[in-house]
Design a protein around this motif. Sequence first.
Motif, PDB file in Angstrom:
ATOM      1  N   GLY A  96      10.352  44.953 103.281  1.00  0.00           N
ATOM      2  CA  GLY A  96      10.821  45.726 101.813  1.00  0.00           C
ATOM      3  C   GLY A  96      10.952  44.531 100.747  1.00  0.00           C
ATOM      4  O   GLY A  96      10.216  43.612 100.598  1.00  0.00           O
ATOM      5  N   LEU A  97      11.565  44.819  99.617  1.00  0.00           N
ATOM      6  CA  LEU A  97      11.867  44.194  98.538  1.00  0.00           C
ATOM      7  C   LEU A  97      13.568  43.561  98.430  1.00  0.00           C
ATOM      8  O   LEU A  97      14.407  44.147  98.756  1.00  0.00           O
ATOM      9  N   ALA A 138      14.227  46.337  87.520  1.00  0.00           N
ATOM     10  CA  ALA A 138      14.493  46.476  88.841  1.00  0.00           C
ATOM     11  C   ALA A 138      13.371  47.349  89.550  1.00  0.00           C
ATOM     12  O   ALA A 138      12.843  48.355  88.867  1.00  0.00           O
ATOM     13  N   ARG A 139      13.226  47.478  90.693  1.00  0.00           N
ATOM     14  CA  ARG A 139      12.170  47.962  91.581  1.00  0.00           C
ATOM     15  C   ARG A 139      12.205  49.485  91.388  1.00  0.00           C
ATOM     16  O   ARG A 139      11.227  50.243  91.321  1.00  0.00           O
ATOM     17  N   HIS A 168       6.900  50.811 103.368  1.00  0.00           N
ATOM     18  CA  HIS A 168       7.288  49.527 104.158  1.00  0.00           C
ATOM     19  C   HIS A 168       7.602  49.777 105.593  1.00  0.00           C
ATOM     20  O   HIS A 168       7.057  49.000 106.539  1.00  0.00           O
ATOM     21  N   LEU A 169       8.269  50.721 105.789  1.00  0.00           N
ATOM     22  CA  LEU A 169       8.534  51.189 107.229  1.00  0.00           C
ATOM     23  C   LEU A 169       7.170  51.606 108.271  1.00  0.00           C
ATOM     24  O   LEU A 169       7.028  51.837 109.309  1.00  0.00           O
ATOM     25  N   ARG A 209      21.125  43.682 100.694  1.00  0.00           N
ATOM     26  CA  ARG A 209      20.054  42.562 100.954  1.00  0.00           C
ATOM     27  C   ARG A 209      18.636  42.854 100.762  1.00  0.00           C
ATOM     28  O   ARG A 209      17.788  42.302  99.922  1.00  0.00           O
ATOM     29  N   ARG A 210      18.046  44.304 100.993  1.00  0.00           N
ATOM     30  CA  ARG A 210      16.904  44.666 100.611  1.00  0.00           C
ATOM     31  C   ARG A 210      16.757  46.011 100.297  1.00  0.00           C
ATOM     32  O   ARG A 210      17.547  46.808 100.840  1.00  0.00           O
ATOM     33  N   TRP A 211      15.592  46.468  99.622  1.00  0.00           N
ATOM     34  CA  TRP A 211      15.325  47.878  99.440  1.00  0.00           C
ATOM     35  C   TRP A 211      14.053  47.851 100.340  1.00  0.00           C
ATOM     36  O   TRP A 211      13.127  47.340 100.555  1.00  0.00           O
ATOM     37  N   VAL A 212      14.266  48.807 101.160  1.00  0.00           N
ATOM     38  CA  VAL A 212      13.174  49.543 102.197  1.00  0.00           C
ATOM     39  C   VAL A 212      12.795  50.973 102.008  1.00  0.00           C
ATOM     40  O   VAL A 212      13.612  51.766 101.850  1.00  0.00           O
TER      41      VAL A 212
END
Length: 391
Positions: free
Chosen positions: A318-319, A341-342, A305-306, A298-301
């Motif tokens: 996140g992304l 991609a990120r 971000h944290l 679902r997400r890259w964290v």
Amino acid sequence: MTIKIQLNELTKRFTGQADPAVDALSMDIPEGEIVIFVGPSGCGKTTTMKLINRLIEPSSGRIILDDEDVTKVNPDQLRRRIGYVIQQIGLYPHMTIAENIATVPKMLGWSKKRIAERVDELLSLVSLEPRTFAHRYPKELSGGQRQRVGVARAMGGDPDVMLMDEPFGAIDPINRDRLQNEFLRIQSEIKKTIVFVTHDIDEAIKMGNRIAILGDQSRIQQYDTPESILVSPANDFVADFIGRGAALKRCDLSRVEDIELTHWPTVDESASREEARRLIQQSDKGAALVLDTQQRPRRWVGLDHLLRGGDQPLSEIGLPADAVVRPSATLGDTLNEMLTARYASAIVVDGDGAYLGVVDIESINEAVRGMRAAERKRLRDQLEPEQASGG
């Protein structure tokens, strides 16, 4: 290797034309493989394909299907044994999607129950929810969705053989890649014998188990695996048709399922930020992949971000988990996804969208190094017998 279709001296002459459109073509098409006819416009590749199911009647020669000469059998009966997909799709606009798919099964006299089950099965196979799409009409679907229905309709009567005439040619590039990958996934399950016509050598390399490069009058210039054609073009015609960039094209010979995946830290979307932070710090990666309860990404964290304030759950920070591919995707397609991609990585998921692993740049590099080594070995193996014989 079992031969499904044999073409023996197949020839087609059209009235008023001095030269044949297809001139004494002979070839064996193996069972369960995708064989691509590719060549310049006007070379006769579509005519050749239409001869196989006798949409165009041959002037001479024979068509052998499952060891049976079908050159003189009832052509309507023959066509019911062969699925047919065209670029224009050709769905009946006044029929629902279910009715379109049911066309051949009705001709074959199937029961209503069997037909309904087959329609649902095929819609699911081409990733169209039966309850959502079965009762819609073609005009209510996008071009890509209509093309999927066209493939489903061609498989309606469960034919052993399918003919596909530039089936993805009218689709925009992004959706064409997706449809190609989806079809390769389907083929890995159904294993039909497929004759596929295209003018695009890149599509041929990506889709085909074997490629027949055709010149004028459907004369075969080379008929071999994509790898052999890229490594050893038979003549200047083939080399010119392949064009430059053969090394890059070889990325379409390997698929994600052929390489070893890497793994990034993963964390359940219900986990705490502290747990995610600990997983990332214990790894050599810069982020973790957040998975939902069905293990879908679902997400890259990342740590950044944290560290930000707030009490949002992992599923909301996140992304987005972009660049998602299936195991059947080629390395070429995967590389294209990775470029935007990120984290310069593509996430690999199974048919249900569940996380399997990650392809990164090092995975691609390793695969390319392996292909180069294999190519050098093949060239050495070819040279040694010639040197031994004094050639």
